[in-house]
Design an enzyme around this catalytic site. Sequence first.
Site, PDB file in Angstrom:
ATOM      1  N   GLY A  78     -10.148  15.926   5.856  1.00  0.00           N
ATOM      2  CA  GLY A  78     -12.052  16.344   5.295  1.00  0.00           C
ATOM      3  C   GLY A  78     -11.286  16.459   3.659  1.00  0.00           C
ATOM      4  O   GLY A  78     -11.517  15.099   2.963  1.00  0.00           O
ATOM      5  N   SER A 126      -4.165  14.787   7.499  1.00  0.00           N
ATOM      6  CA  SER A 126      -4.670  13.599   6.246  1.00  0.00           C
ATOM      7  C   SER A 126      -4.976  15.419   5.534  1.00  0.00           C
ATOM      8  O   SER A 126      -3.655  15.857   5.232  1.00  0.00           O
ATOM      9  CB  SER A 126      -6.197  13.692   7.048  1.00  0.00           C
ATOM     10  OG  SER A 126      -6.841  13.835   5.970  1.00  0.00           O
ATOM     11  N   TYR A 127      -5.934  16.064   4.738  1.00  0.00           N
ATOM     12  CA  TYR A 127      -6.196  17.075   4.624  1.00  0.00           C
ATOM     13  C   TYR A 127      -5.564  18.587   4.956  1.00  0.00           C
ATOM     14  O   TYR A 127      -5.290  19.595   3.898  1.00  0.00           O
ATOM     15  CB  TYR A 127      -7.281  17.327   3.740  1.00  0.00           C
ATOM     16  CG  TYR A 127      -7.774  18.069   2.343  1.00  0.00           C
ATOM     17  CD1 TYR A 127      -7.521  17.945   1.473  1.00  0.00           C
ATOM     18  CD2 TYR A 127      -7.945  19.328   2.356  1.00  0.00           C
ATOM     19  CE1 TYR A 127      -7.297  18.379   0.110  1.00  0.00           C
ATOM     20  CE2 TYR A 127      -7.739  19.949   0.982  1.00  0.00           C
ATOM     21  CZ  TYR A 127      -8.102  19.600  -0.498  1.00  0.00           C
ATOM     22  OH  TYR A 127      -7.967  20.198  -0.912  1.00  0.00           O
ATOM     23  N   ASP A 177      -1.563   3.255   7.434  1.00  0.00           N
ATOM     24  CA  ASP A 177      -2.486   3.770   7.358  1.00  0.00           C
ATOM     25  C   ASP A 177      -2.535   3.632   5.854  1.00  0.00           C
ATOM     26  O   ASP A 177      -1.920   3.718   5.120  1.00  0.00           O
ATOM     27  CB  ASP A 177      -2.568   5.483   7.151  1.00  0.00           C
ATOM     28  CG  ASP A 177      -3.256   6.425   6.307  1.00  0.00           C
ATOM     29  OD1 ASP A 177      -4.445   5.902   6.145  1.00  0.00           O
ATOM     30  OD2 ASP A 177      -3.454   8.071   6.595  1.00  0.00           O
ATOM     31  N   HIS A 215      -4.015   6.747  11.017  1.00  0.00           N
ATOM     32  CA  HIS A 215      -4.447   8.001  10.320  1.00  0.00           C
ATOM     33  C   HIS A 215      -4.456   8.972  11.081  1.00  0.00           C
ATOM     34  O   HIS A 215      -3.057  10.376  11.055  1.00  0.00           O
ATOM     35  CB  HIS A 215      -5.647   7.469   9.100  1.00  0.00           C
ATOM     36  CG  HIS A 215      -5.624   9.132   8.295  1.00  0.00           C
ATOM     37  ND1 HIS A 215      -4.747   8.998   7.477  1.00  0.00           N
ATOM     38  CD2 HIS A 215      -6.540  10.404   7.842  1.00  0.00           C
ATOM     39  CE1 HIS A 215      -4.940  10.664   6.714  1.00  0.00           C
ATOM     40  NE2 HIS A 215      -6.120  11.257   7.771  1.00  0.00           N
TER      41      HIS A 215
END
Length: 472
Positions: free
Chosen positions: A82, A177-178, A391, A444
Amino acid sequence: MAPLWNSLLLSLLLATAAADEEAQRREADRVTGLPGQPPVNFRHYAGYVKLEVEEEKALFYWFFEAQNDVARKPLVLWLNGGPGCSSIAYGAAQELGPFLVQSNGQLKLNKFSWNKAANMLFLESPVGVGFSYTNKSSDLHKLGDRITAQDSYNFLLGWFKRFPSFKLHDFYLAGESYAGHYVPQLADLIYERNKHSSKDSLINLKGFMIGNAVINDETDSKGMIDYAWSHAIISDQLYHNIVKGCGFALDSSSNNQSETANCDNHIRGFLLAYSDIDIYSIYAPLCLSPSSSPTTPRLIGVSPRIFTKHDLWHKLPSGYDPCTEDYAEKFFNREDVQKALHANVTRLSYPYTPCSGVIGQWTDSSDSVLSIIRKLLNAGLRIWVYSGDTDGRVPITSTRYSINKMGLEVEEEWRTWYHKHQVAGWVETYKGGFTLASVRGAGHQVPVFAPHQSLSLFSHFLSTKPLPPARF
């Protein structure tokens, strides 16, 4: 001798009482009767681990024992990114958990769940994400990388007290991701704390795996631009304007990105090019359900400012599967589901959302975690980075640029890897235990788009075996 003996006896009694209390909490966390759940032969648990003596913070988890050979399988903690997005709403319920939420509110058994290969622990972190809470609203305005790592570490210490039988299992971190920040930073904290830990607080960390991961702002940004051009999303002219006007050339003598009006216009054009497709999976359809919003913000001001200062950045479509996010949100807002999962015990003042709407700001975010990755690689941890190659948000070009920046020595050059006789992606291995792999045709959230291949990738990571080099 009597005072010493009495002191030892008292300590033993207190320890036994504490263990008994945690055993009771563990049994209370066991999930039985989850609505819509198909029958399974493995146990799963959900609940809270409180982080502080004053009980102002608590993180919510969902844990699935391995489908077989529980005592021998490793333990893996999965984190979504996020920042502010739920590892349960995404990782567990949409990607790699054993139960996938369907449009009718039922749960479908995931044939490619990662708990086929490991005991899987999903954590909603930091506070303000999903069901995790704090009794101090000011905490929601102090969140960042450092606090998230510390709170996740404290959660693990508490969780291992509740589940002591897993304490000696090989332990791995994984995420996407994050979580490219979360996972290395938490691994680094575990590594440093282990140096001074007692036997009771030692965590048996062996390595980590991160996918489509935010790890280095400069190369992440440059890779996004190159990916968009190479996949025909932006024009030649716009590409050259961005490279020239905004400082995205890899051979540029300066890392400073231009703040001129021209650069702003070029970036706006880049964002407009993505405005009708899913940047997280450029070939996937969008969710067009009337009840859904295809413009859910994913990031809370931690991407490079050259992108985030544009309102359009926060409105890019992100459809994924494409509507499973809506299914998950409805499912976890149901009272019967929350009761079965022992969730929302404090009756939060806001609804459950896959990505938090109550986190006020992100106070610290490192520009790069490459130095942490190199440090932990030198310390002997096994580290794999993988990338779904459709992605556009954290594309394979970004990841390759970032890894090249580390200057690692190649052990086996870029080659094809296979699954079920088909090309699953490409892989390169480096000396010291580092692997970079792509997953062909995945966005992703790799397990959503390539469930067979992602389970194979995960299993090979855990087993230390190289990805299959031949079709047969």
